[in-house]
Enzyme design. Structure first.
Site, short mmCIF file in Angstrom:
data_model
loop_
_atom_site.label_atom_id
_atom_site.label_comp_id
_atom_site.label_asym_id
_atom_site.label_seq_id
_atom_site.Cartn_x
_atom_site.Cartn_y
_atom_site.Cartn_z
CE LYS A 74 -22.00 -4.68 26.52
NZ LYS A 74 -21.31 -3.64 25.72
CD GLU A 151 -22.15 0.02 25.01
OE1 GLU A 151 -22.95 -0.23 24.08
OE2 GLU A 151 -21.62 -0.86 25.69
CG ASP A 182 -24.22 1.02 19.70
OD1 ASP A 182 -23.75 0.21 18.88
OD2 ASP A 182 -23.71 1.19 20.82
MG MG Z 1 -20.37 -1.41 21.09
#
Ligand code: MG
Ligand code: ADP
Length: 513
Positions: A74, A151, A182
């Site tokens: 990613k 997200e 996050d």
């Molecule tokens: Mg995550």
């Protein structure tokens, strides 16, 4: 198990761990266990002779077959090829991500029946190129990608659902301003959002795609090696498998330190073994600058949202690394509030994505939306222009960052000479005035301009950011109705032909044709 939406699921495609969820017939999101019986699946791919193995089995192989393992793909989305070579071959990062998606979907299908539609999440900070790569990974995995959502937005939706803000009538819900912090395995982002009734609005977002739990692990690895090499030679890092083993030990020690005050890291190489003690305060000292970087970004994002801590009703912690006590202390210290941990940091994102998938299905079936999402762009969109004074290229910003989406900007380009038949526009994303320091989205070539246009004919190009952060382009010649053909040639992205080719390979369960 019955899925309320046919086969639509929500997928949190994480840097280190991924999760998949669906909305059950009672309307509640549920995480689906993988074939190994776990809620999260390591986003790790092991290259075997003719096929790939994904998840826990692949992660285990890091101690014995490290060179054959792909991790953190990613982080490399947006690059043409993944940095590491497998069997003499390099793969695009989106293909590696597709294998992870395929594993999640295959395991989910065992429980739900065929799964072929999904909402996939991305960090809010992902630029357009990485969003496209994520969408392509979904296509390669054989999915119809219903939407790409951020997200933190997904986490806020899950939180909203948990706390009843999502009642269909939207009554009794008061305005809530939340800050979503996050910290996952490979990325960090922070987002300030407003939930009003059933409306989710992002006010500001920022982050770091190169900061996560992995960096905390790395500090422990360096510490252990430093201690080990004081007594023994050689450095275990020179052997990929020994390094893999040590890294797993360190990641484990890090998790232990979230629960207790001290632990040990086992380090063994070439017949020498050592048990290295590490205390929580020592660990926090080794990693303080990493935590400080997140504090800096958090303050900056709050400022960009135009709010102050007193305006924030809740601080939501998402991502496995927020289990570290230092993170909780930091947020408490910054905000003066106890962070909210009412939704599981591992599942919130997948749950929000599943709720979004369910919403899209319901809307398609004619049900009014239960909630709406409003986003901002996380990077400024610009074109490469020439500075009239210095004659050097510079970024001409069209849509500044943190603009509400969808956003459109138009710009008139002029033909330079008579009878010019094409125009080239270079598109970049980023905050720097130097286009080379920005992320290159690609070149847009407008071809087949009508013949006989005089010099300096204005060509009107509209750039539109969709709600999901994807870019659309429209071109017109002022004064004519001509529909113009344009092509966006992307810098580091797969062509439709390459996508179909990979889709066939991945579907076949192999790693090459
Ligand atoms: Mg995550
Ligand atoms: P991502 O979305 O980036 O894949 P996750 O949110 O799944 O990441 O978080 C994974 C990270 O969380 C890993 O770096 C892992 O080591 C870390 N992590 C998980 N549990 C703990 C814990 N108890 N203490 C500290 N770190 C943890």
């Amino acid at each position: 198990m019955t899925n309320a939406n046919g086969e639509a699921v929500g997928i949190d495609l994480g840097t280190t761990y991924s999760a998949i969820a669906f909305v059950d017939e009672t309307g509640r999101p549920q995480t689906l266990n993988n074939a190994e019986g776990e809620k999260v699946t390591p986003s790790v791919v092991l290259f075997e002779e003719s096929q790939v193995v994904v998840g826990k089995e692949a992660l285990k192989a890091i101690a014995t077959d490290a060179p054959r393992i792909a991790q953190c793909a990613k982080r490399e989305l947006g690059h043409r090829l993944f940095g590491k070579t497998f069997g003499g071959k390099q793969y695009p990062p989106e293909v590696i991500q597709a294998w992870v998606l395929q594993k999640l979907v295959r395991d989910a299908s065992q429980q739900l029946g065929g799964v072929n539609r999904a909402v996939i999440t991305v960090p809010a900070y992902f630029d357009e190129v990485r969003r496209k790569a994520t969408q392509d990974a979904g296509l390669i995995a054989g999915l119809e990608v219903l939407d790409i959502i951020n997200e933190p937005t997904a986490a806020a939706i899950a939180f909203g659902a948990e706390h009843g803000f999502l009642r269909a009538d939207g009554t009794s819900s008061k305005l809530q301003r939340i800050l979503v912090y996050d910290l996952g395995g490979g990325t960090f982002d922070v987002t300030v959002m407003e939930i009003h009734g059933s409306e989710f609005t992002t006010l500001a977002t920022d982050g770091d795609v190169q900061l996560g739990g992995f960096d905390w692990d790395q500090r422990l690895v360096n510490y252990a090696v430093e201690r080990f090499t004081k007594a023994h030679e050689p450095d275990p890092r020179q052997d990929a498998n020994a390094l893999g083993r040590l890294w797993r030990e360190c990641e484990d020690a890090k998790r232990s330190l979230s629960a207790r005050e001290k632990t040990f890291i086992g380090c063994e190489y070439r017949g020498n073994a050592m048990r290295i003690e590490i205390t929580r305060p020592q660990f926090q000292d080794l990693t303080r600058d990493l935590l400080d970087r997140t504090a800096f970004t958090t303050r900056q994002t709050l400022r960009a949202s135009g709010l102050q801590w007193a305006d924030i009703d809740r601080v939501l912690l998402i991502g496995g690394s927020t289990r570290m006590p230092a993170v909780r202390d930091l947020l408490h210290q910054l905000s003066g509030k106890h962070p909210d941990v009412s939704v599981s940091p591992d599942e919130a994102v997948a749950h929000g994505a599943a709720l979004r998938a369910s919403l899209i299905c319901a809307q398609a079936a004619g049900t009014p939306p239960a909630f709406t999402i409003k986003n901002v762009n996380s990077h400024s969109l610009g074109v490469v222009a020439t500075d009239p004074e210095t004659k050097r290229p510079r970024t001409g910003v069209l849509i500044p960052r943190n603009t509400k989406l969808p956003a459109e900007a138009r710009r008139l380009f002029k033909t330079q000479k008579a009878n010019q038949r094409s125009i080239l526009v270079q598109i970049v994303e980023g905050e720097s005035a130097d286009p080379n320091a920005c992320s290159q989205i690609g070149r847009c070539v407008v071809r087949n301009l009508p013949p006989d246009l005089p010099a300096a004919t204005p060509i009107d190009i509209a750039f539109r950011y969709e709600e999901n952060g994807r870019l659309q382009i429209r071109v017109r010649v002022a004064g004519t109705k001509a529909k113009l053909h344009h092509e966006l040639t992307r810098e580091n992205s797969l062509t439709p032909e390459e996508i179909s080719m990979w889709r066939a390979i991945v579907q076949k369960g192999g790693r090459s044709l």
